[in-house]
Design a protein around this motif. Sequence first.
Motif, PDB file in Angstrom:
ATOM      1  N   ASP A  39       5.974   4.887   7.126  1.00  0.00           N
ATOM      2  CA  ASP A  39       5.643   3.581   6.547  1.00  0.00           C
ATOM      3  C   ASP A  39       6.537   3.284   5.339  1.00  0.00           C
ATOM      4  O   ASP A  39       6.988   2.145   5.145  1.00  0.00           O
ATOM      5  CB  ASP A  39       4.170   3.535   6.131  1.00  0.00           C
ATOM      6  CG  ASP A  39       3.232   3.531   7.329  1.00  0.00           C
ATOM      7  OD1 ASP A  39       3.680   3.157   8.443  1.00  0.00           O
ATOM      8  OD2 ASP A  39       2.047   3.892   7.160  1.00  0.00           O
ATOM      9  N   MET A  40       6.794   4.323   4.528  1.00  0.00           N
ATOM     10  CA  MET A  40       7.649   4.142   3.352  1.00  0.00           C
ATOM     11  C   MET A  40       9.075   3.820   3.779  1.00  0.00           C
ATOM     12  O   MET A  40       9.705   2.903   3.247  1.00  0.00           O
ATOM     13  CB  MET A  40       7.613   5.406   2.486  1.00  0.00           C
ATOM     14  CG  MET A  40       8.488   5.339   1.248  1.00  0.00           C
ATOM     15  SD  MET A  40      10.150   6.005   1.550  1.00  0.00           S
ATOM     16  CE  MET A  40       9.782   7.755   1.686  1.00  0.00           C
ATOM     17  N   MET A  46      13.574  -0.211   4.509  1.00  0.00           N
ATOM     18  CA  MET A  46      14.620  -0.841   5.305  1.00  0.00           C
ATOM     19  C   MET A  46      14.382  -2.340   5.488  1.00  0.00           C
ATOM     20  O   MET A  46      15.328  -3.102   5.652  1.00  0.00           O
ATOM     21  CB  MET A  46      14.772  -0.101   6.627  1.00  0.00           C
ATOM     22  CG  MET A  46      15.478   1.241   6.396  1.00  0.00           C
ATOM     23  SD  MET A  46      15.800   2.192   7.879  1.00  0.00           S
ATOM     24  CE  MET A  46      14.177   2.854   8.201  1.00  0.00           C
ATOM     25  N   VAL A  47      13.136  -2.778   5.416  1.00  0.00           N
ATOM     26  CA  VAL A  47      12.876  -4.219   5.374  1.00  0.00           C
ATOM     27  C   VAL A  47      13.487  -4.802   4.102  1.00  0.00           C
ATOM     28  O   VAL A  47      14.058  -5.904   4.112  1.00  0.00           O
ATOM     29  CB  VAL A  47      11.363  -4.511   5.443  1.00  0.00           C
ATOM     30  CG1 VAL A  47      11.085  -5.978   5.129  1.00  0.00           C
ATOM     31  CG2 VAL A  47      10.818  -4.175   6.830  1.00  0.00           C
ATOM     32  N   ASP A 106      12.938  -0.441  13.661  1.00  0.00           N
ATOM     33  CA  ASP A 106      11.536  -0.741  13.370  1.00  0.00           C
ATOM     34  C   ASP A 106      11.431  -1.802  12.274  1.00  0.00           C
ATOM     35  O   ASP A 106      10.563  -2.677  12.322  1.00  0.00           O
ATOM     36  CB  ASP A 106      10.804   0.530  12.938  1.00  0.00           C
ATOM     37  CG  ASP A 106      10.866   1.619  14.000  1.00  0.00           C
ATOM     38  OD1 ASP A 106      10.738   1.279  15.183  1.00  0.00           O
ATOM     39  OD2 ASP A 106      11.052   2.788  13.645  1.00  0.00           O
ATOM     40  N   ALA A 107      12.329  -1.707  11.292  1.00  0.00           N
ATOM     41  CA  ALA A 107      12.309  -2.675  10.188  1.00  0.00           C
ATOM     42  C   ALA A 107      12.741  -4.058  10.662  1.00  0.00           C
ATOM     43  O   ALA A 107      12.172  -5.072  10.249  1.00  0.00           O
ATOM     44  CB  ALA A 107      13.219  -2.196   9.065  1.00  0.00           C
ATOM     45  N   SER A 128      12.643  13.057  -4.964  1.00  0.00           N
ATOM     46  CA  SER A 128      11.564  12.309  -4.311  1.00  0.00           C
ATOM     47  C   SER A 128      10.391  12.116  -5.268  1.00  0.00           C
ATOM     48  O   SER A 128      10.033  13.026  -6.016  1.00  0.00           O
ATOM     49  CB  SER A 128      11.042  13.072  -3.081  1.00  0.00           C
ATOM     50  OG  SER A 128      12.078  13.414  -2.203  1.00  0.00           O
ATOM     51  N   ILE A 129       9.757  10.948  -5.210  1.00  0.00           N
ATOM     52  CA  ILE A 129       8.502  10.753  -5.949  1.00  0.00           C
ATOM     53  C   ILE A 129       7.425  10.151  -5.050  1.00  0.00           C
ATOM     54  O   ILE A 129       6.350   9.803  -5.528  1.00  0.00           O
ATOM     55  CB  ILE A 129       8.696   9.874  -7.203  1.00  0.00           C
ATOM     56  CG1 ILE A 129       9.324   8.522  -6.861  1.00  0.00           C
ATOM     57  CG2 ILE A 129       9.524  10.600  -8.250  1.00  0.00           C
ATOM     58  CD1 ILE A 129       9.402   7.563  -8.053  1.00  0.00           C
ATOM     59  N   ASP A 130       7.716  10.071  -3.736  1.00  0.00           N
ATOM     60  CA  ASP A 130       6.715   9.530  -2.810  1.00  0.00           C
ATOM     61  C   ASP A 130       7.012  10.026  -1.406  1.00  0.00           C
ATOM     62  O   ASP A 130       7.237   9.243  -0.489  1.00  0.00           O
ATOM     63  CB  ASP A 130       6.715   8.001  -2.851  1.00  0.00           C
ATOM     64  CG  ASP A 130       5.556   7.388  -2.079  1.00  0.00           C
ATOM     65  OD1 ASP A 130       4.554   8.096  -1.869  1.00  0.00           O
ATOM     66  OD2 ASP A 130       5.650   6.213  -1.680  1.00  0.00           O
ATOM     67  N   ARG A 131       6.993  11.344  -1.218  1.00  0.00           N
ATOM     68  CA  ARG A 131       7.377  11.917   0.071  1.00  0.00           C
ATOM     69  C   ARG A 131       6.418  13.035   0.455  1.00  0.00           C
ATOM     70  O   ARG A 131       6.005  13.816  -0.389  1.00  0.00           O
ATOM     71  CB  ARG A 131       8.811  12.455  -0.020  1.00  0.00           C
ATOM     72  CG  ARG A 131       9.432  12.858   1.310  1.00  0.00           C
ATOM     73  CD  ARG A 131       9.694  11.642   2.188  1.00  0.00           C
ATOM     74  NE  ARG A 131      10.079  12.039   3.523  1.00  0.00           N
ATOM     75  CZ  ARG A 131      11.318  12.379   3.895  1.00  0.00           C
ATOM     76  NH1 ARG A 131      12.294  12.380   3.001  1.00  0.00           N
ATOM     77  NH2 ARG A 131      11.576  12.708   5.128  1.00  0.00           N
TER      78      ARG A 131
END
Length: 440
Positions: free
Chosen positions: A114-115, A120-121, A151-152, A296-299
Motif C-alpha cells: 500500500d505504501m 508511485m501515484v 498498480d499505481a 526506512s521509517i515506515d517499512r
Amino acid sequence: MTEKILETYDVPMDQLKFVQEEKLLKQLAYVGEKSAFYQKKFQDAGFTVDDIRSYEDLRKLPFTEKNELRESQRLQPPLGYHAAVGMEDIIRVHSSSGTTGRPTYVGITRKDYDMWNDMMVRVLETHGITKNSVVVFAMGLSFFVGSSMKDAIEKLGATFIPIGTGASDRVVRSIQDMKADVLFCTPSYAGYLAEYIRKNYNMEPKELGIKIMSVGGEPGGGLKEVRSKIETDWGCKVMEAMGNADMVPVLFSECQERNGMHFIGSDTVICEIIDPETGEPVPFGDKMEGELVYTSIDRECVPLVRFRTRDLVQVNTTPCACGRTSFRMKCIGRTDDMLILKGVNVFPSAIKDVVSSFSPKTTGEIRIVLEERPPLVKTALPIKVEYSGTKNEEQLQKLKHEIEAELRSKLIFTSNVQLVPEGTLPRFEMKANLFERLYE
C-alpha cells in the motif's frame, strides 16, 4: 508561481526532521525487536536501539552495505535474516536488477504494498499524468520493482498498456493504435527506440505524439545533453524519477518545471547525504553533492538503516515554481562506477553527456574500455564513440581530437577516443552498460 501545492509528504527542509523523528524512533524499535541482522549489527557496533533518542542520533549508527544484504540472503534464504517478517506475511517478491552483482530479493507485505502504491501515484501526479493519460510501459514487468508502477497507474485511473522489454515493434504499434501520450522507459532505451523507429518505420519519433516520457533505472535523464537529444528526437517533455529496489521503487519525481526531482517520500524514508570517501554527513544546502543514504521509517519486511545507495546526487533547495516545498535533486552518477585518472574522479554518465553534446556528429553511444580493474586508471582512458553519417579520414581525425579536447577541458582527464561507425555499439532496452571490461 502556481498555487502552492501542500501535501502531507511535501515538507520544507527546515521541518523535515521534526516530522520524521517520531516515525524513526518507532521504526528503530521495530527493527531492534524483529530483525536478527540489525540486532547483531548494532551489538557489534556497541549500540542498542535505546541509545538512539533523536533524529540527530541516527548518524551514530553504522551503514548498511549492499554486499551485507547479499550475504544475509546467502546465509538465510530466501529473504535473509535482515527481513523482519516471515514468508507467511509476504504478498509479493521483487528483485534488484543485479547490475552491480548478485541480485537481492525484496519482499513486501500488504502494508508495504500500500505504501509503495501511494508513493508511485505521487510520481504520476508530480509528472502531470492524469486519469485521461494513456501510458505505454516499456520497462521490465517481471522481477523488476518498477513493474509495480502498473498498480499505481491503474489506481490513478489512467490507461495502462503493459509492453515490457524486448518488444519494440509492439511499443510503437501500441502508441500508434492507442494514441498513447506517455512512455515509461530507460534513457538508453529512448535513444535506441528513436533509431529503431527511423530505421523500421521511416518516420520521426516525434510523429508518434508522446507528450511525457518518464525515464529512470539509470543515470542520464537528468543530464543536459542526454535529455536534450531525447526531447529533440521525441518532441516531448522528459521527466526523471528515481528510487531504489531495496527501499522503495520511486522516491523522487520531477514536476513540469523539470529542474530536479522532488523528494516525495519524506513520510517513508529519511535521506542523508554523505561524503562517499569519508562516510561523514554533508550538511544539506543548495548545490551540495554527495552519496545518497536511506533509512526506512515506515517499512515492515526489509526496514533498512543507513543504507548506502552509491548514487551520487546534487541537491537543489531553491523554491520551485510548481509550489512544492520539498528539496529536489539530480543523480549525477554512481560512486561504484567512478574512475580515478591521475587523481581526478570521473563518472561514466559525465563522459556520455560530453559525447552527446557533439550531436549530430555523434550518436551519443559510448563504451569505456577498461584494461584493468577500476577505479584506478593508469593510462589515457580508451573510449569507443559512435559517429553519425559518412565521414572521411580527415573528418574523423578532427572529430576525435575535438572530443578528446572537450573531455580534457570539462572533465580534466586524458582520453584516447576510438571512433566507430553508427550502429556498431550495443543498445540496451533496460540499464545501459557503458563499460567494456577487458580484464575479465
